[in-house]
Design an enzyme around this catalytic site. Structure first.
Site, PDB file in Angstrom:
ATOM      1  N   ASP A  12       7.153   1.838 -57.078  1.00  0.00           N
ATOM      2  CA  ASP A  12       5.867   2.066 -56.392  1.00  0.00           C
ATOM      3  C   ASP A  12       5.094   3.188 -57.080  1.00  0.00           C
ATOM      4  O   ASP A  12       3.876   3.089 -57.293  1.00  0.00           O
ATOM      5  CB  ASP A  12       6.064   2.340 -54.892  1.00  0.00           C
ATOM      6  CG  ASP A  12       7.303   3.166 -54.584  1.00  0.00           C
ATOM      7  OD1 ASP A  12       8.129   3.386 -55.484  1.00  0.00           O
ATOM      8  OD2 ASP A  12       7.447   3.617 -53.435  1.00  0.00           O
ATOM      9  N   ASP A  66       1.485  -7.699 -65.271  1.00  0.00           N
ATOM     10  CA  ASP A  66       0.155  -8.263 -64.964  1.00  0.00           C
ATOM     11  C   ASP A  66      -0.820  -7.147 -64.596  1.00  0.00           C
ATOM     12  O   ASP A  66      -1.988  -7.168 -64.977  1.00  0.00           O
ATOM     13  CB  ASP A  66       0.240  -9.281 -63.816  1.00  0.00           C
ATOM     14  CG  ASP A  66       0.303 -10.707 -64.346  1.00  0.00           C
ATOM     15  OD1 ASP A  66       0.842 -10.893 -65.453  1.00  0.00           O
ATOM     16  OD2 ASP A  66      -0.189 -11.630 -63.653  1.00  0.00           O
ATOM     17  N   TYR A 111      15.071 -13.547 -59.070  1.00  0.00           N
ATOM     18  CA  TYR A 111      14.552 -14.881 -59.407  1.00  0.00           C
ATOM     19  C   TYR A 111      15.676 -15.886 -59.641  1.00  0.00           C
ATOM     20  O   TYR A 111      15.490 -17.085 -59.485  1.00  0.00           O
ATOM     21  CB  TYR A 111      13.673 -14.826 -60.672  1.00  0.00           C
ATOM     22  CG  TYR A 111      12.354 -14.114 -60.492  1.00  0.00           C
ATOM     23  CD1 TYR A 111      11.975 -13.584 -59.260  1.00  0.00           C
ATOM     24  CD2 TYR A 111      11.480 -13.959 -61.546  1.00  0.00           C
ATOM     25  CE1 TYR A 111      10.777 -12.916 -59.097  1.00  0.00           C
ATOM     26  CE2 TYR A 111      10.266 -13.295 -61.391  1.00  0.00           C
ATOM     27  CZ  TYR A 111       9.932 -12.769 -60.164  1.00  0.00           C
ATOM     28  OH  TYR A 111       8.737 -12.114 -60.015  1.00  0.00           O
ATOM     29  N   ASP A 136       7.629  -8.430 -63.896  1.00  0.00           N
ATOM     30  CA  ASP A 136       6.668  -9.523 -63.736  1.00  0.00           C
ATOM     31  C   ASP A 136       5.378  -8.985 -63.114  1.00  0.00           C
ATOM     32  O   ASP A 136       4.263  -9.261 -63.583  1.00  0.00           O
ATOM     33  CB  ASP A 136       7.313 -10.582 -62.819  1.00  0.00           C
ATOM     34  CG  ASP A 136       6.557 -11.893 -62.835  1.00  0.00           C
ATOM     35  OD1 ASP A 136       5.640 -12.050 -63.665  1.00  0.00           O
ATOM     36  OD2 ASP A 136       6.873 -12.762 -62.002  1.00  0.00           O
ATOM     37  N   LYS A 182      14.099   0.846 -57.924  1.00  0.00           N
ATOM     38  CA  LYS A 182      13.844   1.200 -56.524  1.00  0.00           C
ATOM     39  C   LYS A 182      15.162   1.713 -55.972  1.00  0.00           C
ATOM     40  O   LYS A 182      15.737   1.172 -55.022  1.00  0.00           O
ATOM     41  CB  LYS A 182      13.320  -0.050 -55.786  1.00  0.00           C
ATOM     42  CG  LYS A 182      12.812   0.196 -54.377  1.00  0.00           C
ATOM     43  CD  LYS A 182      11.502   0.952 -54.325  1.00  0.00           C
ATOM     44  CE  LYS A 182      11.094   1.195 -52.874  1.00  0.00           C
ATOM     45  NZ  LYS A 182       9.977   2.146 -52.756  1.00  0.00           N
TER      46      LYS A 182
END
Ligand code: NAD
Length: 356
Positions: A219, A247, A141, A243, A186
């Site tokens: 994942d 959610d 970001y 992020d 990852k």
């Protein structure tokens, strides 16, 4: 104790839910003999309208001089047209940077009374109690961004220092909980993730030998959060993975409206806000759920003011109100009656004044 708290209602339902959290903070202060100076200021879209700046100098000064900042939510369609010059979201990123907060804490607990509010089966979400520790100021970001006619690039960077400090935040939290961290990355694909994994492993081994650390690919984590959410205690993640996963995890609790968050840095001063946005679809109707903001106020007492007993008192009062059937529209079950934002705040206040 004496403390100064900056209160930024923001936009949409922000001021509505913050008003209830302020009432709860005032009640706790009165009951426990603390002097809390709660000072409101404009922030976000409301500040853009009034001052042409989402984070006006007076608001920033107030926050810098405060022991903690309580925030509602910012944004809305009025300030988000593609050609908008000033965006409330930019003000929030600036405020986080100015306050030096780099660790976003999001506890996710499923209250027994709300076990049927989740889209997942009650048997899966029963007893869920974990906390995300999301890195807030690094990663893709904030990396360099480039765009040409034919391609675009976002650079993802993490420094050893950034990973060390967020791992320490997770370690300290895990120590006060069930002593287990799952670090999410990852590392089969990303170099930043390989650095993340190596640094997290070293910091935990050297500084938190009593904590069990497990690594999980992002994942797989997305899947396990739904399949066996009870198994998690502390989840440590970089910015973008956090992020997205937070959610996803919020749905375990049934509504965005019930979950709090804290953003912390090296200093004790933190920024506390519910995880939801300004909910323009229900703003101004007095029906928003204030629980996420009230629980954020509890986090504020715990993490910035060191008032653990007072934080627990608020959490217990919320729990009592929910157990006794207090419901806003977003968590309503069949045959139940919806309370307004103010009525829900009052139910928490009543439970606070008359603890079980
Ligand atoms: P949102 O979280 O505002 O709303 C999503 C849905 O959840 C809506 O249907 C809303 O009515 C409901 N909801 C949210 N909070 C609720 C509450 N307390 N009680 C009952 N229902 C609630 O997300 P969105 O609609 O995608 O975004 C709206 C605006 O909020 C956008 O401008 C966005 O940029 C902004 N936003 C701000 C923050 C923040 O201030 N940190 C975070 C997320 C989104």
């Amino acid at each position: 104790m004496k403390a100064r708290i900056a209160v930024l209602g923001g936009d949409g339902i922000g001021p509505e839910v913050v008003a209830e959290a302020v009432r709860v903070l005032q009640a706790v202060a009165q009951r426990h003999g603390h002097e809390l100076a709660l000072t409101p200021a404009l922030f976000g879209g409301a500040a853009i309208d009034a001052h042409g700046d989402g984070l006006p100098p007076a608001t920033l000064e107030l926050c810098r001089g405060a022991d903690a900042v309580l925030l509602g939510a910012i944004g809305g369609p009025r300030w988000s047209s593609p050609d908008a010059q000033l965006r409330p979201e930019t003000a929030l990123l600036r405020l986080r940077r100015e306050l030096g907060v780099y660790a976003n804490l999001r506890p996710v607990t499923v209250h027994a009374a709300l076990r049927n509010a989740s889209p997942l089966k009650a048997g899966v979400v029963d007893g869920v109690d974990f906390i995300f520790v999301r890195e807030l100021t690094g990663g893709i970001y904030f990396g360099e961004k480039r765009r040409s006619e034919t391609e675009a690039t976002d650079v993802c960077t993490y420094s050893v220092t950034e990973v060390e400090r967020i791992t320490r935040t997770a370690g300290a939290l895990a120590r006060a909980r069930r002593k287990r961290i799952v670090s999410i990355d990852k590392s089969n694909v990303l170099e930043t993730s390989r650095l993340w994994r190596a640094v997290a492993t070293r910091v935990v081994a050297e500084e938190f030998p009593d904590i069990a650390l497990e690594h999980m690919l992002v994942d797989a984590a997305a899947m396990h959060l739904i399949r066996r959410p009870r198994d998690f205690d502390v989840l440590l993640t970089e910015n973008m993975f956090g992020d997205i996963l937070t959610d996803e995890a919020s749905m375990l609790a049934g509504s965005l409206g019930v979950l709090p968050s804290a953003s912390l840095g090296a200093a004790s001063r933190g920024l506390y806000e519910p995880i939801h946005g300004s909910a323009p679809d229900i703003a101004g109707r007095g029906i928003a759920n204030p629980i996420g903001t009230i629980l954020s106020a509890a986090l504020l007492l715990r993490h910035s003011l060191g008032l653990e007993a007072e934080a627990v008192a608020i959490e217990a009062a919320v729990s009592t109100a929910l157990t006794d059937g207090a419901r806003t529209a977003d968590i309503l079950g069949p045959g139940e009656k919806a309370l307004t934002t103010r009525e829900m705040g009052q139910r928490v206040l009543d439970a606070l004044r008359d603890p079980r």
